[in-house]
Design a protein around this motif. Structure first.
Motif, PDB file in Angstrom:
ATOM      1  N   THR A 196      34.144  44.137  26.133  1.00  0.00           N
ATOM      2  CA  THR A 196      35.478  43.856  26.670  1.00  0.00           C
ATOM      3  C   THR A 196      35.387  43.180  28.032  1.00  0.00           C
ATOM      4  O   THR A 196      36.124  42.231  28.322  1.00  0.00           O
ATOM      5  N   ALA A 197      34.480  43.665  28.876  1.00  0.00           N
ATOM      6  CA  ALA A 197      34.316  43.081  30.212  1.00  0.00           C
ATOM      7  C   ALA A 197      33.852  41.634  30.135  1.00  0.00           C
ATOM      8  O   ALA A 197      34.251  40.795  30.951  1.00  0.00           O
ATOM      9  N   ASP A 198      33.005  41.328  29.151  1.00  0.00           N
ATOM     10  CA  ASP A 198      32.518  39.954  29.007  1.00  0.00           C
ATOM     11  C   ASP A 198      33.571  39.033  28.394  1.00  0.00           C
ATOM     12  O   ASP A 198      33.565  37.825  28.628  1.00  0.00           O
ATOM     13  N   LYS A 199      34.497  39.587  27.600  1.00  0.00           N
ATOM     14  CA  LYS A 199      35.520  38.775  26.954  1.00  0.00           C
ATOM     15  C   LYS A 199      36.759  38.594  27.828  1.00  0.00           C
ATOM     16  O   LYS A 199      37.280  37.481  27.969  1.00  0.00           O
ATOM     17  N   LEU A 200      37.245  39.681  28.410  1.00  0.00           N
ATOM     18  CA  LEU A 200      38.512  39.648  29.151  1.00  0.00           C
ATOM     19  C   LEU A 200      38.345  39.523  30.648  1.00  0.00           C
ATOM     20  O   LEU A 200      39.304  39.210  31.346  1.00  0.00           O
ATOM     21  N   GLY A 201      37.164  39.782  31.149  1.00  0.00           N
ATOM     22  CA  GLY A 201      36.957  39.782  32.592  1.00  0.00           C
ATOM     23  C   GLY A 201      36.897  41.195  33.127  1.00  0.00           C
ATOM     24  O   GLY A 201      37.325  42.156  32.482  1.00  0.00           O
ATOM     25  N   TRP A 243      31.463  36.061  36.550  1.00  0.00           N
ATOM     26  CA  TRP A 243      32.057  36.048  35.218  1.00  0.00           C
ATOM     27  C   TRP A 243      32.864  34.779  35.004  1.00  0.00           C
ATOM     28  O   TRP A 243      32.820  34.179  33.925  1.00  0.00           O
ATOM     29  N   LEU A 244      33.608  34.325  36.011  1.00  0.00           N
ATOM     30  CA  LEU A 244      34.389  33.096  35.894  1.00  0.00           C
ATOM     31  C   LEU A 244      33.478  31.907  35.580  1.00  0.00           C
ATOM     32  O   LEU A 244      33.815  31.059  34.743  1.00  0.00           O
ATOM     33  N   MET A 245      32.329  31.844  36.232  1.00  0.00           N
ATOM     34  CA  MET A 245      31.367  30.775  35.936  1.00  0.00           C
ATOM     35  C   MET A 245      30.832  30.924  34.505  1.00  0.00           C
ATOM     36  O   MET A 245      30.652  29.929  33.792  1.00  0.00           O
ATOM     37  N   GLN A 246      30.604  32.136  34.090  1.00  0.00           N
ATOM     38  CA  GLN A 246      30.056  32.394  32.764  1.00  0.00           C
ATOM     39  C   GLN A 246      30.985  31.869  31.670  1.00  0.00           C
ATOM     40  O   GLN A 246      30.520  31.372  30.637  1.00  0.00           O
ATOM     41  N   VAL A 247      32.296  31.968  31.879  1.00  0.00           N
ATOM     42  CA  VAL A 247      33.256  31.533  30.855  1.00  0.00           C
ATOM     43  C   VAL A 247      33.782  30.125  31.122  1.00  0.00           C
ATOM     44  O   VAL A 247      34.757  29.689  30.500  1.00  0.00           O
ATOM     45  N   GLY A 248      33.180  29.393  32.050  1.00  0.00           N
ATOM     46  CA  GLY A 248      33.522  28.000  32.262  1.00  0.00           C
ATOM     47  C   GLY A 248      34.673  27.732  33.220  1.00  0.00           C
ATOM     48  O   GLY A 248      35.162  26.604  33.293  1.00  0.00           O
ATOM     49  N   ARG A 249      35.115  28.710  33.973  1.00  0.00           N
ATOM     50  CA  ARG A 249      36.232  28.526  34.915  1.00  0.00           C
ATOM     51  C   ARG A 249      35.671  28.303  36.321  1.00  0.00           C
ATOM     52  O   ARG A 249      35.833  29.107  37.233  1.00  0.00           O
ATOM     53  N   GLU A 250      34.983  27.167  36.463  1.00  0.00           N
ATOM     54  CA  GLU A 250      34.219  26.910  37.687  1.00  0.00           C
ATOM     55  C   GLU A 250      35.102  26.769  38.918  1.00  0.00           C
ATOM     56  O   GLU A 250      34.761  27.275  39.997  1.00  0.00           O
ATOM     57  N   GLN A 251      36.228  26.080  38.810  1.00  0.00           N
ATOM     58  CA  GLN A 251      37.083  25.887  39.976  1.00  0.00           C
ATOM     59  C   GLN A 251      37.636  27.219  40.490  1.00  0.00           C
ATOM     60  O   GLN A 251      37.714  27.441  41.694  1.00  0.00           O
ATOM     61  N   GLY A 256      26.457  42.628  31.521  1.00  0.00           N
ATOM     62  CA  GLY A 256      27.522  43.493  31.024  1.00  0.00           C
ATOM     63  C   GLY A 256      27.057  44.351  29.865  1.00  0.00           C
ATOM     64  O   GLY A 256      27.317  45.557  29.816  1.00  0.00           O
ATOM     65  N   LYS A 257      26.343  43.756  28.914  1.00  0.00           N
ATOM     66  CA  LYS A 257      25.877  44.505  27.760  1.00  0.00           C
ATOM     67  C   LYS A 257      24.783  45.486  28.140  1.00  0.00           C
ATOM     68  O   LYS A 257      24.740  46.620  27.638  1.00  0.00           O
ATOM     69  N   ALA A 258      23.886  45.085  29.039  1.00  0.00           N
ATOM     70  CA  ALA A 258      22.826  45.988  29.471  1.00  0.00           C
ATOM     71  C   ALA A 258      23.400  47.203  30.200  1.00  0.00           C
ATOM     72  O   ALA A 258      22.952  48.337  29.994  1.00  0.00           O
ATOM     73  N   GLN A 259      24.401  46.956  31.057  1.00  0.00           N
ATOM     74  CA  GLN A 259      25.026  48.055  31.781  1.00  0.00           C
ATOM     75  C   GLN A 259      25.708  49.015  30.812  1.00  0.00           C
ATOM     76  O   GLN A 259      25.632  50.238  30.965  1.00  0.00           O
ATOM     77  N   SER A 260      26.357  48.485  29.794  1.00  0.00           N
ATOM     78  CA  SER A 260      27.056  49.351  28.839  1.00  0.00           C
ATOM     79  C   SER A 260      26.067  50.184  28.031  1.00  0.00           C
ATOM     80  O   SER A 260      26.320  51.353  27.739  1.00  0.00           O
TER      81      SER A 260
END
Length: 522
Positions: free
Chosen positions: A89-94, A216-224, A401-405
């Motif tokens: 969820t954290a990786d998908k929604l932030g 996370w924003l960089m990870q999902v392509g929201r660089e600005q 995120g997955k490792a922490q979970s």
């Protein structure tokens, strides 16, 4: 700070050439730290308040010993199982939205529990609450690790664990106040549980004043948006560009973000990270600390204290010692390092449990019992914060995120299994026998800390990834620490070159040459 600063639920257009003042940057970071750390209060209060509420529940609902154990331990088992979903969820929604979901679910579970008039409804509420706790325990440390400056990351991320212990102490205090001021066991435990609804409401309100994780924003392509957030956190535009480049380099090297990449690592670097993170998750709880907190009144009764109010009152020194150990350990993490805290904490846990066993065996009285339980809890907290910090350090952005979970899943399941079986175990092998068993386990845990866990003090998340990559060949997992101590400068100096050749999480092998404990890339 909350009132003075603008809400940051949305990143607005701004002058990208203007630098943020150091004061504003610090305010944003510390706001994030404050509200994320409060998520641990959800678990902390639950652990502390259940010590007081459980005897009242048992009397009011006529619970059996098995049902009592199930109510105590089921939350942690459910939290562990749901932690995997939390990472997804954290990786998908932030990080922000996922943390908000955790708070809503926890508040709902507390409301169901407080209104329960049977074991079955109480159990359902406990399961719902466990889902909220599982989400919070994964997302909050992850969120903190991604916004904390490298030189303060140990302190800021482990503040999460400090607040957890504040929550435990708060649970003890509230439990005692309710116990002596409210009539009837039913009204007492319902009041104790209903108060747990307040912290998640405060956290949800605070989320409107926080920024999303730039990593996370960089990870999902929201660089600005990521750059805009970084400008709010770093009062230097050149430094912002350096951080953006570092994050891009790590993300670009990620080939997959599946759980299988974490659980079935293909390289030495990822195997080392898996061993460290899962090992710390297990060893933190396997010495029985949380079960001792849940069953403090029962333990005090074995030591000769018969009044429930007095049993809860004498639990307060235990909670204070637990918090004191954390307050001493956390500021030292970024100056003295992670390993010294682990080794001291693990060894002294074993010593404290040994004398606690003798206290019960030779009936030294309740004063010695309280002293040795407090000592055990103090030294447990000297080592405990690293188990939350290091799993978020040894994995790069896409896998973090997955490792922490996964780490939280194991941590909570181990805690839950011990809590579910503690009363039965103490009746089967006696109370001193149970603590002798935990004493031996603590000694083995200390040996594992010594031979396996590396030092990550002062390193950026990207540099830790590089360190594990450089340790891919010719070195055992246990010697990562020697690589760090002798080769850190080399790692930092060569990190730009390493990114070009080694950021696929480990494929640097063909051209390495072993020179002592330092591996030099030709």
């Amino acid at each position: 700070i909350i009132v003075a600063q603008e809400p940051m639920a949305m990143v607005r257009e701004q002058d990208h050439d203007a630098e943020t003042s150091p004061e504003s940057a610090k305010a944003l970071i510390y706001r994030t730290v404050l509200f994320c750390s409060m998520a641990s209060m959800l678990l902390g209060y639950d652990v502390g308040i259940m010590a007081a509420a459980l005897p009242n529940m048992t009397e009011d609902l006529e619970l059996s010993i098995t049902q009592e154990e199930v109510i105590a331990g089921s939350l942690n088992i459910v939290a562990g199982l749901c932690a995997v979903l939390a990472g997804h969820t954290a990786d998908k929604l932030g990080r922000k939205k996922a943390l908000g979901i955790a708070c809503v679910v926890f508040a709902l579970g507390a409301a169901v529990m407080a209104s329960a008039f049977s074991f079955s409804v109480l159990f359902v509420g406990r399961i719902i609450t466990g889902v909220g706790v599982g989400y919070g325990l994964v997302i909050a440390p992850l969120y903190l690790s991604e916004v904390a400056p490298p030189d303060k990351r140990g302190f800021l991320v482990c503040l999460f664990d400090v607040i957890l212990n504040v929550g435990i102490l708060e649970g003890y205090i509230v439990g005692y106040i309710v116990q002596v001021s409210v009539e009837g066991p039913g009204a007492r435990w319902r009041t104790m549980i209903a108060i747990a609804i307040l912290p998640p409401v405060v956290i949800i309100a605070g989320l409107f004043y926080l920024a999303e994780s730039p990593r996370w924003l960089m990870q999902v392509g929201r660089e600005q948006e990521a750059k805009a957030v970084l400008k709010k956190m770093i009062p230097n535009n050149d430094a912002v560009q350096d951080v953006v480049k570092e994050i891009k380099d790590v993300i670009a090297a990620e080939t997959s973000n599946n759980y299988s990449d974490v659980l079935c690592p293909a390289t030495k670097a990822l195997r080392s990270a898996l061993h460290i993170s899962l090992g710390l998750a297990i060893t933190q709880q396997i010495t029985g600390s949380e079960a001792v907190i849940y069953y403090t009144p029962e333990i005090m009764e074995q030591a000769g204290i018969t009044s429930l109010a007095d049993q809860i009152l004498w639990a307060l020194p235990v909670g204070c010692a637990k918090l004191a150990g954390e307050l001493i350990s956390v500021p030292l993490l970024d100056t003295q390092g992670r390993r010294p805290m682990l080794l001291i904490g693990g060894f002294m846990q074993s010593v404290s449990l040994f004398f606690l066993s003798l206290s019960f065996l030779f009936e030294w009285g309740f004063a010695s019992t309280i002293i040795f339980i407090s000592s055990f809890m103090f030294f447990f907290e000297v080592a405990a914060p690293i188990s939350w910090l290091m799993p978020s350090e040894v994995y790069s952005t896409g896998k973090r995120g997955k490792a922490q979970s996964i780490a939280v899943t194991l941590n909570r399941i181990v805690s839950g299994v011990i809590a579910v079986s503690f009363l039965s175990l103490s009746r089967a092998v006696t109370v001193p026998g149970t603590f002798f068993l935990f004493c031996g386990i603590a000694a083995l845990v200390t040996a594992w800390y010594y031979f396996v866990v590396p030092e990550t003090k002062g390193m950026t998340l990207e540099e830790i990834t590089i360190l594990l990559n450089r340790n891919q060949k010719g070195s055992s997992v246990g010697s990562i620490n020697s690589v760090d101590e002798s080769g850190y400068d080399s790692v930092v100096r060569d990190k730009g070159h390493l990114r070009d050749h080694a950021m696929d999480d480990g494929e640097i092998g063909e051209h390495e040459e072993e020179k002592g404990n330092v591996f030099t890339l030709h």
